[in-house]
Design a protein around this motif. Structure first.
Motif, PDB file in Angstrom:
ATOM      1  N   HIS A 258      -8.595   2.277  -8.130  1.00  0.00           N
ATOM      2  CA  HIS A 258      -8.787   1.531  -7.103  1.00  0.00           C
ATOM      3  C   HIS A 258      -9.032   2.621  -5.788  1.00  0.00           C
ATOM      4  CE1 HIS A 258      -9.177  -2.207  -8.978  1.00  0.00           C
ATOM      5  NE2 HIS A 258      -8.139  -1.951  -9.600  1.00  0.00           N
TER       6      HIS A 258
ATOM      7  N   TRP B  33       1.036  -1.187   0.012  1.00  0.00           N
ATOM      8  CA  TRP B  33      -0.070   0.221   0.065  1.00  0.00           C
ATOM      9  C   TRP B  33       0.769   1.153  -0.083  1.00  0.00           C
ATOM     10  CZ3 TRP B  33      -0.081   3.488   4.294  1.00  0.00           C
ATOM     11  CH2 TRP B  33      -1.195   4.500   4.041  1.00  0.00           C
TER      12      TRP B  33
ATOM     13  N   LEU C 299     -10.570 -10.108   3.452  1.00  0.00           N
ATOM     14  CA  LEU C 299     -10.000  -8.995   2.894  1.00  0.00           C
ATOM     15  C   LEU C 299      -8.783  -9.024   2.199  1.00  0.00           C
ATOM     16  CD1 LEU C 299     -10.780  -7.287   6.340  1.00  0.00           C
ATOM     17  CD2 LEU C 299     -11.850  -6.576   4.153  1.00  0.00           C
TER      18      LEU C 299
ATOM     19  N   ASN D 139     -10.916   2.504  -3.327  1.00  0.00           N
ATOM     20  CA  ASN D 139     -11.033   1.679  -2.215  1.00  0.00           C
ATOM     21  C   ASN D 139      -9.971   1.175  -1.493  1.00  0.00           C
ATOM     22  OD1 ASN D 139     -10.791  -0.224  -4.205  1.00  0.00           O
ATOM     23  ND2 ASN D 139     -12.129  -1.553  -3.043  1.00  0.00           N
TER      24      ASN D 139
ATOM     25  N   HIS E 129      -7.438   2.545  -0.056  1.00  0.00           N
ATOM     26  CA  HIS E 129      -7.027   2.834   1.355  1.00  0.00           C
ATOM     27  C   HIS E 129      -7.790   2.282   2.366  1.00  0.00           C
ATOM     28  CE1 HIS E 129      -4.329   6.081  -0.133  1.00  0.00           C
ATOM     29  NE2 HIS E 129      -5.382   6.800  -0.911  1.00  0.00           N
ATOM     30  N   ASP E 130      -9.107   2.086   2.172  1.00  0.00           N
ATOM     31  CA  ASP E 130     -10.163   1.423   3.193  1.00  0.00           C
ATOM     32  C   ASP E 130      -9.956   0.116   3.191  1.00  0.00           C
ATOM     33  OD1 ASP E 130     -12.357   1.963   4.890  1.00  0.00           O
ATOM     34  OD2 ASP E 130     -13.430   0.471   3.400  1.00  0.00           O
ATOM     35  N   LEU E 131      -9.564  -0.565   2.154  1.00  0.00           N
ATOM     36  CA  LEU E 131      -9.408  -2.043   2.183  1.00  0.00           C
ATOM     37  C   LEU E 131      -7.966  -2.118   3.154  1.00  0.00           C
ATOM     38  CD1 LEU E 131     -10.570  -4.728   0.989  1.00  0.00           C
ATOM     39  CD2 LEU E 131      -9.122  -4.010  -1.113  1.00  0.00           C
TER      40      LEU E 131
ATOM     41  N   HIS F 216      -6.796  -0.472   5.442  1.00  0.00           N
ATOM     42  CA  HIS F 216      -7.014   0.032   6.778  1.00  0.00           C
ATOM     43  C   HIS F 216      -8.200  -1.205   7.602  1.00  0.00           C
ATOM     44  CE1 HIS F 216      -9.280   2.607   9.761  1.00  0.00           C
ATOM     45  NE2 HIS F 216      -7.884   2.504  10.232  1.00  0.00           N
ATOM     46  N   GLN F 217      -9.063  -1.605   6.757  1.00  0.00           N
ATOM     47  CA  GLN F 217      -9.719  -2.790   7.181  1.00  0.00           C
ATOM     48  C   GLN F 217      -8.843  -3.836   7.545  1.00  0.00           C
ATOM     49  OE1 GLN F 217     -13.070  -2.805   7.817  1.00  0.00           O
ATOM     50  NE2 GLN F 217     -13.200  -0.593   7.185  1.00  0.00           N
TER      51      GLN F 217
END
Lengths: 166, 96
Positions: free
Chosen positions: A100, A88, A132, A102, A104-106, A108-109
């Motif tokens: 993509h 990342w 994930l 998403n 960042h959120d992925l 973080h998740q």
């Protein structure tokens, strides 16, 4: 302002690029390590469950097995976090994030879920972590224009993993 | 080379004249035999006139991996950093 002007100029007549990378600019990135680590987290949870349900084992042996598994689970979950962080942080740049958003959120998740796996023994958390990391792998390979497939790993915990079709 | 430069930044560099030597602490563009064009800080000079390089982050490639650099591979000294929100001079890092 000046940046925008140079940036526009750079599109027409590119200036030379130099790496000022913190690590060796080896460009070798692969989410496979994180995927195997996530599977290992689930495997450790399964072994812990088996060990705790065994009625014929002596307490010391059980304690020994559980302790080893906890330590290993901790290590593998940390490995997931490190590997994802590196991809990342070092590989993903503006073009990948544009394609993509998403990611960042992925990422973080994954950090949160890996921590949950360290804190507890819930297999559902482990499975969610694998899922994930699989999603992250699919995004990663897509940025490279490599197609992916889902295959069940031929070893315990026999969960589905996203693999590149090379 | 965080925190000095971010990915995508532009940098203005002054080419080193023949015989001109960078100082320790200068941020330089190097034509590295293994890594290609890279930007690093001059960390030291050996008695033989070879340059040692380092990054500014604890995570940087080690001095050992970067190796010793021939004077002719030292291309330019960076003088200006142009990032999306700011333009800043790049000064000698050991002078600060």
């Amino acid at each position: 302002m000046l940046y925008s002007v140079i940036k526009a100029f750079d599109r027409v007549a590119p200036v030379a690029e130099a790496e000022a990378h913190c690590d060796i600019p080896c460009k070798i990135y692969d989410p496979a390590v994180a995927q195997i680590a996530a599977l290992s987290v689930v495997r450790m949870m399964d072994i812990m469950k088996e060990a705790s349900e065994k009625t014929d084992a002596d307490a010391l042996t059980t304690a020994n097995t559980l302790t080893r598994c906890v330590l290993q689970k901790e290590e593998e979950a940390e490995k997931v976090k490190k590997e994802i962080r590196v991809i990342w942080g070092d590989y993903f740049k503006a073009p990948q994030f544009e394609k993509h958003p998403n990611a960042h959120d992925l990422a973080h998740q994954i950090m949160l879920k890996a921590s949950a796996c360290k804190q507890g023994t819930s297999r559902a958390d482990g499975e969610a972590l694998v899922d994930l990391v699989n999603q992250f792998a699919a995004v990663f390979w897509d940025t490279k224009g490599v197609a992916t497939e889902r295959k069940t790993c031929p070893y315990p915990p026999s969960l589905e993993v996203v693999r590149p079709v090379l | 080379m965080a925190p000095g430069l971010d990915d995508g930044d532009f940098a203005l560099a002054r080419r080193l004249a023949p015989g001109q030597t960078p100082r320790i602490g200068d941020v330089v563009l190097v034509s590295h035999p293994r890594f290609g064009p890279i930007i690093k800080m001059v960390d030291g000079v050996t008695d033989d006139g070879l340059y040692r390089l380092s990054g500014t982050s604890p995570a940087s490639t080690s001095r050992e991996d970067l190796g010793l650099i021939q004077p002719q591979d030292m291309i330019a000294r960076l003088v200006l950093r142009i990032s999306p929100g700011a333009i800043k001079p790049i000064s000698n890092l050991k002078d600060q």
